[in-house]
Design a protein around this motif. Structure first.
Motif, PDB file in Angstrom:
ATOM      1  N   ALA A  26       0.818  -1.218   0.000  1.00 51.62           N
ATOM      2  CA  ALA A  26       0.000   0.000   0.000  1.00 51.62           C
ATOM      3  C   ALA A  26       0.852   1.269   0.000  1.00 51.62           C
ATOM      4  N   ASP A  27       2.171   1.118  -0.080  1.00 53.42           N
ATOM      5  CA  ASP A  27       3.103   2.252   0.010  1.00 53.42           C
ATOM      6  C   ASP A  27       2.900   3.048   1.292  1.00 53.42           C
ATOM      7  N   ASP A  28       2.560   2.356   2.363  1.00 51.88           N
ATOM      8  CA  ASP A  28       2.381   2.967   3.682  1.00 51.88           C
ATOM      9  C   ASP A  28       3.635   2.682   4.503  1.00 51.88           C
ATOM     10  N   MET A  29       4.680   3.455   4.236  1.00 50.25           N
ATOM     11  CA  MET A  29       5.965   3.188   4.874  1.00 50.25           C
ATOM     12  C   MET A  29       5.948   3.476   6.371  1.00 50.25           C
ATOM     13  N   ALA A  30       5.105   4.399   6.820  1.00 50.71           N
ATOM     14  CA  ALA A  30       5.017   4.665   8.259  1.00 50.71           C
ATOM     15  C   ALA A  30       4.541   3.419   8.991  1.00 50.71           C
ATOM     16  N   THR A  31       3.533   2.755   8.447  1.00 50.72           N
ATOM     17  CA  THR A  31       3.032   1.535   9.082  1.00 50.72           C
ATOM     18  C   THR A  31       4.060   0.419   8.965  1.00 50.72           C
ATOM     19  N   ALA A  32       4.663   0.262   7.791  1.00 48.57           N
ATOM     20  CA  ALA A  32       5.679  -0.785   7.611  1.00 48.57           C
ATOM     21  C   ALA A  32       6.822  -0.598   8.611  1.00 48.57           C
ATOM     22  N   TYR A  33       7.248   0.634   8.783  1.00 52.74           N
ATOM     23  CA  TYR A  33       8.345   0.954   9.708  1.00 52.74           C
ATOM     24  C   TYR A  33       7.955   0.652  11.152  1.00 52.74           C
ATOM     25  N   SER A  34       6.684   0.774  11.473  1.00 52.90           N
ATOM     26  CA  SER A  34       6.230   0.542  12.851  1.00 52.90           C
ATOM     27  C   SER A  34       6.423  -0.905  13.295  1.00 52.90           C
ATOM     28  N   PHE A  35       6.585  -1.828  12.357  1.00 57.15           N
ATOM     29  CA  PHE A  35       6.783  -3.240  12.697  1.00 57.15           C
ATOM     30  C   PHE A  35       8.254  -3.597  12.878  1.00 57.15           C
ATOM     31  N   ALA A  36       9.145  -2.642  12.655  1.00 55.16           N
ATOM     32  CA  ALA A  36      10.581  -2.878  12.813  1.00 55.16           C
ATOM     33  C   ALA A  36      10.972  -2.847  14.287  1.00 55.16           C
ATOM     34  N   ALA A  37      11.852  -3.748  14.663  1.00 57.17           N
ATOM     35  CA  ALA A  37      12.361  -3.818  16.039  1.00 57.17           C
ATOM     36  C   ALA A  37      13.267  -2.616  16.320  1.00 57.17           C
ATOM     37  N   PRO A  38      13.464  -2.290  17.591  1.00 56.43           N
ATOM     38  CA  PRO A  38      14.352  -1.180  17.953  1.00 56.43           C
ATOM     39  C   PRO A  38      15.747  -1.290  17.339  1.00 56.43           C
ATOM     40  N   SER A  39      16.281  -2.496  17.217  1.00 55.74           N
ATOM     41  CA  SER A  39      17.620  -2.654  16.627  1.00 55.74           C
ATOM     42  C   SER A  39      17.638  -2.205  15.166  1.00 55.74           C
ATOM     43  N   ILE A  40      16.577  -2.445  14.434  1.00 61.79           N
ATOM     44  CA  ILE A  40      16.476  -1.997  13.044  1.00 61.79           C
ATOM     45  C   ILE A  40      16.304  -0.485  13.005  1.00 61.79           C
ATOM     46  N   LYS A  41      15.513   0.043  13.924  1.00 62.73           N
ATOM     47  CA  LYS A  41      15.287   1.489  13.953  1.00 62.73           C
ATOM     48  C   LYS A  41      16.551   2.254  14.329  1.00 62.73           C
ATOM     49  N   ARG A  42      17.452   1.609  15.066  1.00 65.59           N
ATOM     50  CA  ARG A  42      18.738   2.260  15.351  1.00 65.59           C
ATOM     51  C   ARG A  42      19.590   2.344  14.084  1.00 65.59           C
ATOM     52  N   LEU A  43      19.527   1.306  13.247  1.00 69.22           N
ATOM     53  CA  LEU A  43      20.281   1.302  11.993  1.00 69.22           C
ATOM     54  C   LEU A  43      19.670   2.244  10.956  1.00 69.22           C
ATOM     55  N   TYR A  44      18.343   2.333  10.960  1.00 72.52           N
ATOM     56  CA  TYR A  44      17.593   3.165  10.005  1.00 72.52           C
ATOM     57  C   TYR A  44      16.658   4.048  10.822  1.00 72.52           C
ATOM     58  N   PRO A  45      17.167   5.198  11.285  1.00 68.46           N
ATOM     59  CA  PRO A  45      16.446   5.998  12.273  1.00 68.46           C
ATOM     60  C   PRO A  45      15.207   6.739  11.771  1.00 68.46           C
ATOM     61  N   ASP A  46      14.897   6.641  10.491  1.00 71.92           N
ATOM     62  CA  ASP A  46      13.647   7.237  10.016  1.00 71.92           C
ATOM     63  C   ASP A  46      13.092   6.368   8.893  1.00 71.92           C
ATOM     64  N   GLN A  47      11.811   6.567   8.611  1.00 70.04           N
ATOM     65  CA  GLN A  47      11.161   5.684   7.642  1.00 70.04           C
ATOM     66  C   GLN A  47      11.692   5.866   6.219  1.00 70.04           C
ATOM     67  N   GLU A  48      12.250   7.027   5.894  1.00 70.05           N
ATOM     68  CA  GLU A  48      12.810   7.229   4.558  1.00 70.05           C
ATOM     69  C   GLU A  48      14.032   6.336   4.340  1.00 70.05           C
ATOM     70  N   ARG A  49      14.914   6.283   5.327  1.00 69.75           N
ATOM     71  CA  ARG A  49      16.102   5.424   5.214  1.00 69.75           C
ATOM     72  C   ARG A  49      15.702   3.948   5.216  1.00 69.75           C
ATOM     73  N   PHE A  50      14.749   3.618   6.057  1.00 67.73           N
ATOM     74  CA  PHE A  50      14.230   2.248   6.111  1.00 67.73           C
ATOM     75  C   PHE A  50      13.637   1.865   4.756  1.00 67.73           C
ATOM     76  N   SER A  51      12.826   2.743   4.199  1.00 61.31           N
ATOM     77  CA  SER A  51      12.188   2.499   2.911  1.00 61.31           C
ATOM     78  C   SER A  51      13.219   2.292   1.813  1.00 61.31           C
TER      79      SER A  51
END
Length: 144
Positions: free
Chosen positions: A46-71
């Motif tokens: 659905a190109d809903d990166m905010a929701t997709a990012y919300s399922f990432a564990a804290p360790s992933i969020k440390r590596l990719y600190p915002d949804q743009e980098r994660f995406s």
């Protein structure tokens, strides 16, 4: 090709055997983990990166600190997960201490190639599961 919504008695039997093997509490954890994975895949579609990012564990969020980098990371390195054709859940294994789950997902990528995605999920302090890694394994070519 295995389709996500395909009902087949073998899948029902596999789900029943998994539930018996995991036990009631473990089967609930496995179902919850599959729900997290499916929700993230649906968010990607659905190109809903905010929701997709919300399922990432804290360790992933440390590596990719915002949804743009994660995406960008997902689009670059995980196209079969980002834009799957069909997908189905395979085997799952729950850590003996219940702190994590590894779930196999069989995926047909956007180019028609088949992959196995091994999702690693970790239990969070609130009891939920978050995705802390995905290992992509290209399916072997069929024998002729």
């Amino acid at each position: 090709m295995i389709m996500k919504n395909l009902f087949h008695p073998a899948w029902s039997l596999a789900a029943l055997l998994a539930a018996l093997a995991f036990g009631p509490a473990r089967a609930n954890d496995a179902a919850t983990a599959r729900g997290v994975i499916e929700s993230q895949i649906e968010a990607f579609l659905a190109d809903d990166m905010a929701t997709a990012y919300s399922f990432a564990a804290p360790s992933i969020k440390r590596l990719y600190p915002d949804q743009e980098r994660f995406s960008a990371m997902v689009r670059r390195g995980y196209q079969p997960v980002y834009r799957p054709g069909n997908y189905a859940f395979g085997r799952g294994k729950i850590a003996p201490d219940g702190a994590g789950i590894v779930q196999e997902v069989l995926i047909s990528g956007p180019d028609g190639e088949d992959w196995t995605a091994l999702y690693s999920l970790e239990r969070q302090p609130d009891g939920s599961f978050k995705i802390n890694g995905v290992q992509m394994i290209k399916a072997a070519a069929p024998q002729t």
